[in-house]
Scaffold this active site. Structure first.
Site, mmCIF file in Angstrom:
data_model
loop_
_atom_site.group_PDB
_atom_site.id
_atom_site.type_symbol
_atom_site.label_atom_id
_atom_site.label_comp_id
_atom_site.label_asym_id
_atom_site.label_seq_id
_atom_site.Cartn_x
_atom_site.Cartn_y
_atom_site.Cartn_z
ATOM 1 N N HIS B 136 1.077 -1.441 -0.648
ATOM 2 C CA HIS B 136 -0.237 0.075 0.179
ATOM 3 C C HIS B 136 1.322 1.202 -0.227
ATOM 4 O O HIS B 136 2.213 0.837 0.164
ATOM 5 C CB HIS B 136 -0.689 -0.155 1.274
ATOM 6 N N ASP B 213 2.975 -4.605 8.359
ATOM 7 C CA ASP B 213 2.313 -3.304 8.376
ATOM 8 C C ASP B 213 0.827 -3.880 7.861
ATOM 9 O O ASP B 213 0.857 -5.371 7.746
ATOM 10 C CB ASP B 213 1.902 -3.304 6.418
ATOM 11 N N GLN B 216 -4.235 -5.435 6.427
ATOM 12 C CA GLN B 216 -5.085 -6.046 6.821
ATOM 13 C C GLN B 216 -4.731 -7.150 6.591
ATOM 14 O O GLN B 216 -5.699 -8.304 6.288
ATOM 15 C CB GLN B 216 -5.018 -6.125 5.261
ATOM 16 N N LYS B 239 -10.588 -0.212 10.564
ATOM 17 C CA LYS B 239 -10.915 -1.605 9.578
ATOM 18 C C LYS B 239 -11.421 -3.076 10.558
ATOM 19 O O LYS B 239 -10.621 -4.225 10.405
ATOM 20 C CB LYS B 239 -9.225 -1.480 8.992
ATOM 21 N N CYS B 377 -4.703 2.202 -3.596
ATOM 22 C CA CYS B 377 -3.542 2.988 -2.718
ATOM 23 C C CYS B 377 -2.243 2.435 -3.610
ATOM 24 O O CYS B 377 -1.583 1.874 -2.248
ATOM 25 C CB CYS B 377 -3.309 3.537 -1.776
#
Ligand code: PLP
Lengths: 149, 421
Positions: B136, B213, B216, B239, B377
């Protein structure tokens, strides 16, 4: 389906399938690139301007049906128009799709009126106006000659 | 998603009652253009359960106050609720200590913090930062900024045609100048679940710390930061069924201790004079100014909600819906999946004939279906697969196979409108 047909009119689908004046323009003397950073759509508009008249116009790029068709119909509506008239068309087109200054229904705008339905889809206004913004940049970038193949 | 060593897919399928879960989310009762909402844009942001909405409202109605400052009753209540949320997040990530949990604005800010405060101190000209080709933008640009400033070099692990990182290339990139590796747990554009435990171990063998990261990842997998042994783990509350404007940076205490503060202000200090300032202890050193108190408390409620459902049960349910989606969409003529990774979680990305993703998005919206369309993104991923944009359907605990069918039917509508695809 009626709602969507207001947006995706046959004329728009047709110009998306077979974009007119698509590709580089031999002898172009003004050119500009536009991108929509939100969606990555890209367009380049090439003009040949002589005595303040658009004598040649083409576009290249990738994008959704609305943006490609809008660019295609735009090129058709510009040929042999004065630069002032092209700017005026920009204003009226923008007013129609963005519904600003009270909007307008595209009366007297010929094929461009097919895009009147865009005003009901605010997320798509930028798709319809990308080519026009790029056109204006090309018109303003006086004598910015581009090399042609 | 199967992840970490936790008991996977435990509990029988029947144990997860999706109809009951749906009742926890008020927004799922909404209709869009006269059709029931089919919300498949969870990777952008997830919907909020009533318990989170009520917790945030309850905070404002009965506890609202600044934290760590007042001796009065409300400030005590607010401070306790805020710190309880930190404890809930610590347990959720199985971090060793509360002070390793730093509240920030989101995954983006967490990564910027590490790039600036870790990279800023540890990067010199010629040093290298390793990321992957499936990032991302928020795990690219912060590193680019600090690399530019320091004269360091960004190195990129390539991704193969399926959407998996090329491990041999990764191993070759780990060199004497590598100062940090930053990787996505799960790719937001392809759905790839990266073998992060293995990749972390590889980097550690070379003495290199790793940031994950987890934007997700955390919503879809049991994350055990001690078992993973990651040095930093970043995720966003919104999220994960929590409020927007809040996120978490987990960092190993030793690393966080050694880093300079990110921002200066109130709460991050012990003493201030015009000559010198002594910084506060972890995690407050990194929490300058009045934080998003309600957001953090809401995140705590979200973590509790998810833990209550059971993250393994949620992951197993999502995997079932996802497997059905992959199978169903593969059968749609003209549809091509972008990314067919070895392990996938939570989402599918696809293109459909030569109809542009935006047109598909608009038509699906008329059916009440919310999907994401565009480059997500992740422009380098789009370039890698040679597409300008994709349609992405992403799933959460409340999605069903029936909603996948609605999506597939919506695509038939696209086909009809665009004359065949
Ligand atoms: C993989 C990944 N990383 C980082 C982010 C950034 O998250 P946020 O915008 O909440 O900071 C996202 C959000 O889309 C993401 O999908």
């Amino acid at each position: 389906m009626s709602d969507l047909r207001d947006l995706y009119q046959e004329l728009i689908l047709d110009h998306n399938r077979k974009p007119r004046n698509f590709g580089p323009l031999a002898g172009a003397n003004r050119s500009a690139r536009g991108v929509n950073p939100l969606c990555g759509d890209k367009v380049a508009v090439h003009l040949h301007v002589e005595d303040d008249r658009v004598t040649g116009v083409s576009f290249e790029g990738t994008g959704c049906a609305i943006s490609i068709a809008s660019a295609s119909v735009m090129t058709e509506s510009l040929k042999e128009q004065s630069c002032d008239h092209a700017r005026e068309l920009f204003e009226r087109f923008h007013q129609m799709v963005a519904n600003d200054d009270g909007g307008n229904d595209g009366a007297g705008m010929g094929k461009l009126a097919a895009f009147a339905g865009v005003r009901d889809y605010p997320a798509r206004v930028k798709c319809a106006t990308l080519a026009w913004h790029t056109l204006r940049a090309a018109l303003d970038g006086e004598d910015k000659a581009v090399s042609t193949e | 998603m199967r992840q970490v060593k936790t008991a996977e897919c435990n509990g029988p399928a029947e144990a997860f009652d999706v109809a009951r879960v749906r009742e926890d989310f008020p927004i799922l009762g909404e209709s869009v253009h006269g059709k029931p909402l089919v919300y498949l844009d969870n990777a952008a942001t997830a919907q909020k359960p009533r318990s989170v909405i009520e917790r945030v409202a309850g905070y404002y109605e009965t506890e609202n106050s600044n934290i760590h400052r007042g001796v009065h009753r409300l400030s005590e209540l607010a401070t306790r609720a805020y710190e309880d949320a930190r404890g809930a997040v610590r347990r959720f990530l199985n971090a060793a200590q509360d002070r390793e949990i730093v509240f920030v604005r989101g995954a983006t800010e967490a990564i910027n913090l590490v790039a600036r405060c870790y990279g800023g101190v540890n990067l010199e000209a010629g040093d290298e930062v390793v990321i992957s080709a499936m990032e991302h933008h928020s795990n690219i640009v912060p590193w680019q900024l600090i690399c530019q400033e320091k004269g360091a070099v960004l190195r990129v692990i390539p991704v193969d045609d399926r959407g998996d990182v090329v491990m041999e290339a990764y191993h070759r990139l780990l060199g004497p100048r590598t100062r940090i590796v930053a990787l996505p747990h799960v790719s937001n554009a392809l759905g790839t679940v990266n073998p992060i435990k293995e990749m972390i171990a590889d980097a550690h063998r070379a003495g290199i710390p790793v940031l994950i990261d987890g934007a997700q990842g955390a919503p879809h997998a049991a994350v055990d930061v001690q078992d993973l042994d990651c040095d930093f783990y970043a995720f966003s509350s919104h999220k994960l069924y929590g409020p927007t404007g809040v996120g978490v940076l987990y960092g190993k205490a030793g690393l966080l201790e050694a880093m300079p503060p990110y921002q200066g202000g109130g709460d991050m200090i012990l003493t201030v004079s015009f000559e010198a300032t002594e910084y506060n202890a972890l995690p407050y050193k990194f929490e300058a100014g009045t934080p998003n108190i309600a957001g953090v408390i809401g995140l705590g409620a979200a973590v509790e909600y998810l833990t209550g459902l059971g993250i393994e049960a949620v992951a197993a349910h999502e995997d079932r819906v996802l497997a059905y989606a992959v199978e169903r969409l593969t059968c749609v003529p003209g549809l091509r999946l972008i990314g067919t990774p070895a392990r996938r979680a939570s989402l599918v990305s696809f293109i459909f004939g030569d109809v542009h993703a935006h047109d598909i998005g608009t038509i699906l919206d008329q059916e009440g279906i919310a999907v994401r369309t565009g480059h997500h993104c992740a422009m380098p991923v789009m370039d890698r697969f040679g597409v300008p944009a994709t349609v992405r359907a992403s799933f959460a605990c409340y999605n069903t196979e029936a909603e996948v069918d609605v999506l597939a039917e919506g695509l038939e509508r696209v086909r009809r409108l665009f004359d065949g695809v």
